[in-house]
Design an enzyme around this catalytic site. Structure first.
Site, PDB file in Angstrom:
ATOM      1  N   LYS A  31      67.838  47.550   1.360  1.00 35.11           N
ATOM      2  CA  LYS A  31      67.885  48.905   0.810  1.00 35.11           C
ATOM      3  C   LYS A  31      67.380  48.976  -0.612  1.00 35.11           C
ATOM      4  O   LYS A  31      66.847  49.993  -1.027  1.00 35.11           O
ATOM      5  CB  LYS A  31      69.301  49.477   0.900  1.00 35.11           C
ATOM      6  CG  LYS A  31      69.710  49.668   2.346  1.00 35.11           C
ATOM      7  CD  LYS A  31      70.814  50.664   2.520  1.00 35.11           C
ATOM      8  CE  LYS A  31      71.024  50.934   4.000  1.00 35.11           C
ATOM      9  NZ  LYS A  31      72.304  51.559   4.293  1.00 35.11           N
ATOM     10  N   LYS A  84      67.107  47.721  14.976  1.00 30.00           N
ATOM     11  CA  LYS A  84      68.364  48.283  15.473  1.00 30.00           C
ATOM     12  C   LYS A  84      68.292  49.814  15.522  1.00 30.00           C
ATOM     13  O   LYS A  84      67.549  50.427  14.756  1.00 30.00           O
ATOM     14  CB  LYS A  84      69.560  47.777  14.653  1.00 30.00           C
ATOM     15  CG  LYS A  84      69.730  48.394  13.313  1.00 30.00           C
ATOM     16  CD  LYS A  84      71.034  47.949  12.654  1.00 30.00           C
ATOM     17  CE  LYS A  84      71.158  48.723  11.353  1.00 30.00           C
ATOM     18  NZ  LYS A  84      72.156  48.315  10.430  1.00 30.00           N
ATOM     19  N   LYS A 100      70.414  55.883  12.264  1.00 27.29           N
ATOM     20  CA  LYS A 100      70.370  57.332  12.069  1.00 27.29           C
ATOM     21  C   LYS A 100      69.034  57.768  11.512  1.00 27.29           C
ATOM     22  O   LYS A 100      68.529  58.823  11.816  1.00 27.29           O
ATOM     23  CB  LYS A 100      71.468  57.743  11.092  1.00 27.29           C
ATOM     24  CG  LYS A 100      72.846  57.669  11.689  1.00 27.29           C
ATOM     25  CD  LYS A 100      73.912  57.914  10.648  1.00 27.29           C
ATOM     26  CE  LYS A 100      75.268  57.564  11.213  1.00 27.29           C
ATOM     27  NZ  LYS A 100      76.201  57.040  10.230  1.00 27.29           N
TER      28      LYS A 100
HETATM   29  P1  TYM Z   1      77.610  52.662   9.457  1.00 29.82           P
HETATM   30  O1  TYM Z   1      78.012  54.011   9.031  1.00 29.82           O
HETATM   31  O2  TYM Z   1      76.181  52.256   9.255  1.00 29.82           O
HETATM   32  O3  TYM Z   1      77.946  52.454  10.976  1.00 29.82           O
HETATM   33  C1  TYM Z   1      79.238  52.732  11.525  1.00 29.82           C
HETATM   34  C2  TYM Z   1      79.553  51.693  12.600  1.00 29.82           C
HETATM   35  O4  TYM Z   1      78.545  51.715  13.624  1.00 29.82           O
HETATM   36  C3  TYM Z   1      78.032  50.403  13.814  1.00 29.82           C
HETATM   37  N1  TYM Z   1      76.602  50.486  14.167  1.00 29.82           N
HETATM   38  C4  TYM Z   1      76.061  49.905  15.246  1.00 29.82           C
HETATM   39  N2  TYM Z   1      76.604  49.175  16.233  1.00 29.82           N
HETATM   40  C5  TYM Z   1      75.785  48.745  17.215  1.00 29.82           C
HETATM   41  N3  TYM Z   1      74.440  49.001  17.248  1.00 29.82           N
HETATM   42  C6  TYM Z   1      73.859  49.723  16.269  1.00 29.82           C
HETATM   43  N4  TYM Z   1      72.550  49.982  16.324  1.00 29.82           N
HETATM   44  C7  TYM Z   1      74.675  50.210  15.206  1.00 29.82           C
HETATM   45  N5  TYM Z   1      74.434  50.972  14.102  1.00 29.82           N
HETATM   46  C8  TYM Z   1      75.624  51.119  13.484  1.00 29.82           C
HETATM   47  C9  TYM Z   1      78.236  49.690  12.489  1.00 29.82           C
HETATM   48  O5  TYM Z   1      78.258  48.300  12.639  1.00 29.82           O
HETATM   49  C10 TYM Z   1      79.565  50.259  12.040  1.00 29.82           C
HETATM   50  O6  TYM Z   1      80.633  49.533  12.610  1.00 29.82           O
HETATM   51  N6  TYM Z   1      79.364  49.780   5.702  1.00 29.82           N
HETATM   52  C11 TYM Z   1      79.700  50.482   6.928  1.00 29.82           C
HETATM   53  C12 TYM Z   1      80.765  51.543   6.756  1.00 29.82           C
HETATM   54  C13 TYM Z   1      82.033  51.041   6.141  1.00 29.82           C
HETATM   55  C14 TYM Z   1      83.024  50.238   6.768  1.00 29.82           C
HETATM   56  C15 TYM Z   1      84.043  50.051   5.799  1.00 29.82           C
HETATM   57  C16 TYM Z   1      83.130  49.657   8.035  1.00 29.82           C
HETATM   58  C17 TYM Z   1      82.466  51.292   4.876  1.00 29.82           C
HETATM   59  N7  TYM Z   1      83.671  50.704   4.673  1.00 29.82           N
HETATM   60  C18 TYM Z   1      85.161  49.284   6.088  1.00 29.82           C
HETATM   61  C19 TYM Z   1      84.267  48.911   8.305  1.00 29.82           C
HETATM   62  C20 TYM Z   1      85.262  48.714   7.351  1.00 29.82           C
HETATM   63  C21 TYM Z   1      78.460  51.192   7.459  1.00 29.82           C
HETATM   64  O7  TYM Z   1      77.535  51.473   6.733  1.00 29.82           O
HETATM   65  O8  TYM Z   1      78.555  51.570   8.780  1.00 29.82           O
END
Ligand code: TYM
Length: 330
Positions: free
Chosen positions: A118, A198, A201
């Site tokens: 990023k 992957k 969004k």
């Molecule tokens: P985020 O918002 O990108 O995604 C939310 C959750 O969806 C999962 N995910 C996926 N799983 C499978 N295949 C994909 N293509 C895919 N894209 C997204 C992510 O692994 C995630 O579980 N940093 C985190 C948010 C966060 C968080 C936390 C998570 C902030 N604090 C504390 C757990 C615990 C994030 O950006 O997820």
């Protein structure tokens, strides 16, 4: 909703940065629903402070926060033992993050894959660098033992464990060391158009991403045009057949079947037929979520948000008290 020593605490979060997609649902939210059926205390958080690192437009962010909240409520998470809330409304997250930053090396943050990816596209502000410390504070503020996430969060969770261990070894055993949990399939869904990337969004090719509110027609169209390979054998081999393997993965995650069994089920079909079968499974899976999402009224949501924020606040305040006492700032 009191703390019982041997009851497991689960925490996970999702960024409100656009529409929830199938990767979020199968990689994470689906497992939140399953965990919420067990005897644990669960906190599921819309991490809007994390989204600020992408410098979003204010109206877009505001809309994404309420959309994401509605999807979580509509997904079927058992609200009797789960607290769904918005991160920015619980200021203890950012407070704990400052405290924990003293237990994290700059070099560790610079080595994070997501930071490296990023920082090149957005430039490098320090929010992108310290993002994983805020994530650690999310998890530790409720003393979570288990963190159900997709595969891409593994490195951040590892760092959280290191931070917790360092705090504990300096100031006493305050935090449990959290474990990552991943579903048996769906932990890393790939783009339907570019199966080497992957599903996300903000993909360049939105036809590669299935959004939770896509229409049936749109889902069928996206699956029909999904990229596969020039063979005609339905076999799970993520390296040589990433497109077909991704479709098998999606099917297995939704139906809760083994990859091997899913592969067998389709072995005699043509690619075209297989794509439609998976697309229909996705349509059926999303249907009840979409329906419930549309039925939710502003009042339903308001009630849930108020009650849940109070519960989240009680839990966070208790941890902060212990942390302050351990540090001598009480
Ligand atoms: P985020 O918002 O990108 O995604 C939310 C959750 O969806 C999962 N995910 C996926 N799983 C499978 N295949 C994909 N293509 C895919 N894209 C997204 C992510 O692994 C995630 O579980 N940093 C985190 C948010 C966060 C968080 C936390 C998570 C902030 N604090 C504390 C757990 C615990 C994030 O950006 O997820």
């Amino acid at each position: 909703f009191i703390r019982i020593a041997d009851m497991k605490t689960v925490f996970s979060g999702i960024q409100p940065s656009g529409l929830v997609h199938l990767g979020n649902l199968l990689g994470a939210i689906n497992n939140w629903v399953k965990l919420s059926e067990k005897n644990s205390k669960n906190y599921f958080c819309i991490v809007d402070l994390h989204s600020l690192t992408g410098l979003p437009n204010k109206d877009d962010l505001n809309k994404s926060i309420s959309d994401t909240l509605k999807v979580l409520i509509a997904s079927g998470i058992n609200l009797d033992n789960s607290v769904i809330y918005i991160q920015s409304k619980l200021q203890e997250h950012a407070y704990l993050s400052w405290i924990l930053s003293n237990f994290c090396q700059v070099g560790e943050l610079q080595r994070m894959t997501q930071f490296k990816e990023k920082s090149s596209s957005f430039g490098t502000h320090s929010g992108l660098l310290t993002y994983p410390i805020l994530m650690a504070s999310d998890i530790l503020i409720h003393k979570a033992n288990e963190v159900p996430v997709g595969d891409d969060q593994t490195q951040h969770l590892e760092l959280t464990r290191n931070i917790a261990e360092r705090f504990n070894s300096n100031y006493g055993e305050i935090f449990p060391i959290p474990e990552k949990s991943i579903g048996k399939s769906g932990a890393r869904l790939m783009s339907l158009r570019h199966p080497e990337n992957k599903m996300s969004k903000s993909s360049d090719d939105i036809n590669g991403t299935i959004y939770f509110n896509d229409s049936k027609e749109s889902i069928l169209k996206k699956f029909k045009s999904s990229v596969t390979d020039s063979e005609n054998t339905i076999k799970y081999d993520p390296e040589l057949k990433p497109g077909i393997s991704n479709l098998i993965e999606i099917y297995a995650a939704i139906t809760d079947k083994e990859i091997k069994d899913s592969e067998k089920e389709f072995q005699n079909l043509q690619y075209g037929e297989f794509k439609i079968a998976v697309a229909e499974t996705v349509v059926d899976y999303l249907e009840p979520i979409k329906k419930k999402y549309e039925e939710l009224t502003t009042n339903d949501i308001k009630d849930i948000v108020e009650k849940n924020l109070k519960l989240a606040h009680e839990s966070a305040a208790e941890t902060i008290m212990e942390v302050e006492e351990a540090l001598g700032i009480n």
